[in-house]
Design a protein around this motif. Sequence first.
Motif, PDB file in Angstrom:
ATOM      1  N   VAL A 250      20.690  38.182  70.171  1.00 23.21           N
ATOM      2  CA  VAL A 250      21.812  38.494  69.274  1.00 23.21           C
ATOM      3  C   VAL A 250      22.097  39.994  69.318  1.00 23.21           C
ATOM      4  CG1 VAL A 250      22.653  38.389  66.902  1.00 23.21           C
ATOM      5  CG2 VAL A 250      21.216  36.542  67.796  1.00 23.21           C
ATOM      6  N   PHE A 253      23.847  40.745  72.500  1.00 23.04           N
ATOM      7  CA  PHE A 253      25.247  40.323  72.478  1.00 23.04           C
ATOM      8  C   PHE A 253      26.114  41.370  71.795  1.00 23.04           C
ATOM      9  CE2 PHE A 253      28.907  38.228  70.617  1.00 23.04           C
ATOM     10  CZ  PHE A 253      29.390  37.469  71.662  1.00 23.04           C
ATOM     11  N   ARG A 343      26.858  35.275  66.910  1.00 24.53           N
ATOM     12  CA  ARG A 343      27.701  36.023  67.835  1.00 24.53           C
ATOM     13  C   ARG A 343      29.061  36.336  67.216  1.00 24.53           C
ATOM     14  NH1 ARG A 343      27.217  31.716  72.590  1.00 24.53           N
ATOM     15  NH2 ARG A 343      27.648  30.444  70.730  1.00 24.53           N
ATOM     16  N   TYR A 452      21.856  30.488  68.527  1.00 26.81           N
ATOM     17  CA  TYR A 452      22.484  31.573  67.775  1.00 26.81           C
ATOM     18  C   TYR A 452      22.751  31.186  66.316  1.00 26.81           C
ATOM     19  CZ  TYR A 452      22.973  33.731  72.333  1.00 26.81           C
ATOM     20  OH  TYR A 452      22.707  34.274  73.570  1.00 26.81           O
TER      21      TYR A 452
END
Length: 507
Positions: A250, A253, A343, A452
């Motif tokens: 995460v 990202f 995300r 996620y």
Amino acid sequence: MNLLTRIAMGSGGLACALALTLMSGPPAHAAETPSVASGQDAAPPPTVTHHSLRLARGRLDYQAEIGRIAIRDVETSEARGHMGYVAYRAPGREPRPLIFIWNGGPGANSATLHFEAAGPLRGEDDHLVDNAETWLSAADLVFVDPIGTGFSRPTSTAAADEFYGTVGDVASVAEFVRSWLLLHDAQDRRVFLAGESWGAGRAANVGYRLLKQGVPISGLILISGGDGLDTAYVSPETATALHVIDLAPVALFHHRLPPELGLTPEAARAAAEAWVGTTYAPALARRAELTDAQRNAVIADLSRFTGVPADRIDPAALTFTPRQYLQGLLQDQGRTLNVFDMRLTESPRIGFTGAIDRYLRRTLNYVTDLAYVGLDDVQAGYAPYDRFPAGVGARWNYATVENPSPEAVKAAIDDAVRRGGGPPRIGPPLPATEEALALSPTLKVLIASGRYDSLASCARDAAVAQTLPPSLRFALTYRCYDGGHMFYRNPAARLQFSQDVADMVSR
């Protein structure tokens, strides 16, 4: 606002827990009414229509049935509510497996799983298309709307309180399954129960209750809602440490992971796993013994692997709450991570909810003046002075014991809101997966999570799978998919999940 949404996102958050969808399909043939005896206080008879679906391997003909079943008082047979459903059946040489499917909330209808994952049609943009990954290829399906959602209603305000709580919810959904099987002469079918989020726990609880009543259950499909195990097969410290492995991708990202810790999700997970095993987990196990220098070193590394600023990490606990992570990672940008897909920072917009009424009322030919609760925020129906009742989730009784003290209820809810990691626990958990397996050792359980999803931990699941006793290890299968809470929105994950469900029900 649903209490679970407030718990997850804070009092100012937006509800996106279970985005709702439906479908518009091929033109229905003339409707027909099945010969199903409904007894006194009956809802209108169900409506049956016939359809076909285009799949890669060819055409699949199927029958759709939409209706409601009375949930009756065991002593008087008085209907306390009517629970709605949409069922799909395809021809087969032998009795096909049968999967009962619902979402969670609490207070959500079944539309998300119905029209984004398992049903014969799937929402796309503002319309509905054939779903190549439908579970109907492998089993017959019954999508269930608990009381207070969809077309399901209590028969009185007093009866509503019986359904809008954990104990009554489990009892009523179990009674729906029992009644549906009897009314459709389907007692000889292999039955599976599938639920998402809050509905995953419901599936485990309902499975136990039905087995206790002598109704055979072949399997549970628990989606984005845990494994239903009350025994802690990994310690809280281990679970906390392992979650860092989930959070490193995460941070990557959102460009909050140093390059030397990995440039791909796989590399980030591997680097975090190494640090957790050699440093973080041992440090949590002996927190009280650490020097200030050791404690500061752990905090600095934890910040590097997760992206959370060091000043938001509790120096005593050497960790942070789920809420602190969601709010802290991008605090310098004034943005908060989405609870259901870290995300994202906004809830995804679902454009095909307008197809819902057209499908249910026209394609499936279900004639009713009821609103389908949960499709949107529009309040419709008779309510003098617009005094509409609060939603099911806002009225939910989470207690599993009768008459808990107000102080205990308030303390449990306040703690759940503060942490932002799941529902409050008020009383002992209801019997679930382990207890169901004790009644039926051949029961199979598929636990599905998204990488996620802030409410899940694939790393923790993998560790639990390795530590289970043999009696559970052969029954439970853990799967982690590339996505969030609704991981099936990723086409590749949806395909793999559909194959995993088909493999399970075909065994």
